[in-house]
Scaffold this motif. Structure first.
Motif, mmCIF file in Angstrom:
data_model
loop_
_atom_site.group_PDB
_atom_site.id
_atom_site.type_symbol
_atom_site.label_atom_id
_atom_site.label_comp_id
_atom_site.label_asym_id
_atom_site.label_seq_id
_atom_site.Cartn_x
_atom_site.Cartn_y
_atom_site.Cartn_z
ATOM 1 N N UNK A 1 3.206 1.773 -5.117
ATOM 2 C CA UNK A 1 3.653 3.054 -4.555
ATOM 3 C C UNK A 1 2.531 4.077 -4.590
ATOM 4 N N UNK A 2 1.794 4.113 -5.698
ATOM 5 C CA UNK A 2 0.678 5.068 -5.813
ATOM 6 C C UNK A 2 -0.410 4.753 -4.796
ATOM 7 N N UNK A 3 -0.703 3.445 -4.595
ATOM 8 C CA UNK A 3 -1.723 3.067 -3.615
ATOM 9 C C UNK A 3 -1.319 3.492 -2.209
ATOM 10 N N UNK A 4 -0.057 3.227 -1.827
ATOM 11 C CA UNK A 4 0.406 3.620 -0.487
ATOM 12 C C UNK A 4 0.421 5.134 -0.335
ATOM 13 N N UNK A 5 0.768 5.843 -1.389
ATOM 14 C CA UNK A 5 0.772 7.305 -1.323
ATOM 15 C C UNK A 5 -0.648 7.840 -1.126
ATOM 16 N N UNK A 6 -1.612 7.215 -1.803
ATOM 17 C CA UNK A 6 -3.009 7.646 -1.649
ATOM 18 C C UNK A 6 -3.513 7.367 -0.234
ATOM 19 N N UNK A 7 -3.153 6.180 0.309
ATOM 20 C CA UNK A 7 -3.560 5.855 1.682
ATOM 21 C C UNK A 7 -2.908 6.813 2.666
ATOM 22 N N UNK B 1 9.787 4.183 -0.625
ATOM 23 C CA UNK B 1 10.639 3.013 -0.862
ATOM 24 C C UNK B 1 10.256 2.301 -2.155
ATOM 25 N N UNK B 2 8.943 2.123 -2.369
ATOM 26 C CA UNK B 2 8.488 1.454 -3.590
ATOM 27 C C UNK B 2 8.831 2.274 -4.834
ATOM 28 N N UNK B 3 8.719 3.583 -4.715
ATOM 29 C CA UNK B 3 9.073 4.440 -5.852
ATOM 30 C C UNK B 3 10.549 4.317 -6.182
ATOM 31 N N UNK B 4 11.385 4.265 -5.133
ATOM 32 C CA UNK B 4 12.824 4.073 -5.356
ATOM 33 C C UNK B 4 13.094 2.736 -6.044
#
Length: 451
Positions: free
Chosen positions: A116-122, A189-192
């Motif tokens: 989730x953190x990686x997708x948020x950074x991207x 979604x990943x965070x959820x």
């Protein structure tokens, strides 16, 4: 440090009554540290006295009755130990199964949050890039193109070039913006999913904690049964020998022999502890000297290519090597050499010699001492901050710490063995972070300790 020894008084009783009283006493001993308001009062187990034995020698029927009683008590002691150990092993296996579920759940939750953190950074980077495209388009196409051409005399080719460039820039901005939106959606979604996994993890972690408490209580009961057997079996056997051999052994003679025997056992124990300590000091000094010769100084990782480093050697960072020996099996998925099944190997195996020292990798509090399924005899230490270390396949009788005990880096906690699912003497060593396992090699390497 050895576990505490509980001895019992020695008056006369029938074997069945003695076993009932012993079971009650052991059950209460296993619940130490737990508030029990309605538990019955503990009663001490009772045994024939030497006066009983001496009195029975004078009459054949009484002697035979006493022989039968003593043999029954000796058999009962062994049965109690076997039953307590079987129960401890059963609950230890249940603890291992529950803990394994909690470990996998924690690792899943950590992986989801990391993704989730990686997708948020991207997504954040893509959004920033889309913003830069928008600013560039504003600078390029902010003025009226027709007016610009009439005033500046630009020809049709220049106009078509500018329009094409703006169109491509717009397409790129749209693609980047779409990607940013998609990545942000995936991150949410990943965070959820991670949040849901965290809730499930709480239940699994609590279940593992409950199983650990049950297994520890059973391990304590098994230790108490063994201690009682050790404290009384030799005296009962001496009484039995006195009745069956016709030799009038007295209590005074027995106690004198016991003092000699115990003094010799204590001498051997201290000699072994002293030799282990001497080996640790010598090997640690050699490892430190090797590190200094390699130019590492006091702060460099201590390593000998995997086999020469000693238990207790480290960089002074508060972490030390838990045992000697080469790494014989690494961290990760493997074919288990004992079961033949493919499964996660949650630690590393160090090919240490039988009954050599296992030391605490860092300061902490001992959480568990007892059987742990395929790991055999097992110790786990909590170092705080979500960090734990675990030590498996300890030799029978090799525990040197107790639950709740505070230890320092390098404290002797156990001796190497081959209990559980093991093909030979070695230490299975694990590092736990945040509820899941991590590879001990880089974890310890970051703390100045090499393998």
């Amino acid at each position: 440090m050895s576990r505490s020894v509980v001895t019992a008084p020695r008056p006369r009783s029938a074997p069945t009554a003695r076993r009932r009283l012993l079971a009650t006493g052991l059950a209460i001993a296993g619940l130490i540290g737990t508030l029990v308001l309605d538990a019955p009062a503990a009663q001490a187990a009772t045994y024939p006295s030497w006066d009983d034995v001496v009195a029975a020698r004078g009459k054949e029927s009484a002697k035979q009755s006493q022989i039968v009683e003593i043999r029954g008590i000796i058999d009962g002691l062994s049965e109690d130990v076997d039953a307590a150990r079987a129960e401890a092993e059963r609950l230890g296996a249940a603890f291992e199964a529950a803990q394994r579920k909690a470990l996998r759940a924690a690792e899943k939750e950590q992986a989801l949050r990391s993704d989730a953190e990686e997708h948020a950074e991207v997504a954040e980077a893509s959004a920033a890039q889309a913003g830069r495209f928008a600013a560039q388009m504003a600078r390029s196409g902010g003025a009226d193109v027709t007016t610009s051409v009439l005033a500046g005399g630009e020809d049709a080719r220049d106009l078509l070039y500018d329009l094409g460039a703006l169109s491509k820039l717009s397409e790129q901005a749209e693609r980047v913006e779409t990607a940013a939106t998609n990545d942000a959606s995936v991150a949410r979604s990943l965070t959820d999913q991670a949040d849901r996994a965290a809730l499930a993890l709480e239940d699994l972690a609590q279940a593992a904690q409950d199983r650990m408490s049950e297994a520890q209580a059973a391990s304590d009961r098994a230790q108490a049964a063994y201690d009682e057997q050790e404290a009384n079996k030799s005296r009962l056997e001496a009484q039995l020998a006195s009745l069956t051999s016709g030799r009038a052994t007295t209590e005074a003679q027995y106690e004198k022999g016991e003092r000699i025997r115990k003094a010799e056992e204590e001498r051997r124990r201290k000699a072994l502890e002293a030799e282990l300590a001497r080996q640790q000091r010598a090997q640690a000094a050699a490892a430190a000297a090797a590190a200094a010769n390699q130019g590492g100084g006091g702060g460099a990782p201590v390593s000998s290519g995997g086999g020469g480093a000693a238990p207790g050697s480290g960089s002074g960072s508060g972490w030390v090597r838990p045992a000697g020996g080469w790494i014989t099996s690494g961290y990760g998925v493997r074919v288990n050499p004992y079961t033949g099944a493919t499964a996660m190997h949650d630690g590393i195996d160090l090919g240490s010699g039988c009954s050599t020292a296992i030391v605490a990798a860092s300061a902490g509090t001992v959480e568990y001492v007892g059987p742990y399924g395929g790991y055999g005899n097992y110790v786990r230490i909590n170092h705080g901050g979500g960090v734990r270390t675990a030590y498996g396949h300890i030799v029978n009788g090799g525990f040197r710490v107790s639950p709740g005990q505070r230890v320092n880096a390098g404290t002797l906690i156990a001796l190497v063995g081959s209990t559980g699912n093991s093909t030979g003497c070695h230490l299975h060593f694990e590092t736990h972070v945040g509820g899941g396992t991590v590879n001990p090699v880089p974890f310890m390497g970051a703390r100045g300790v090499g393998f």
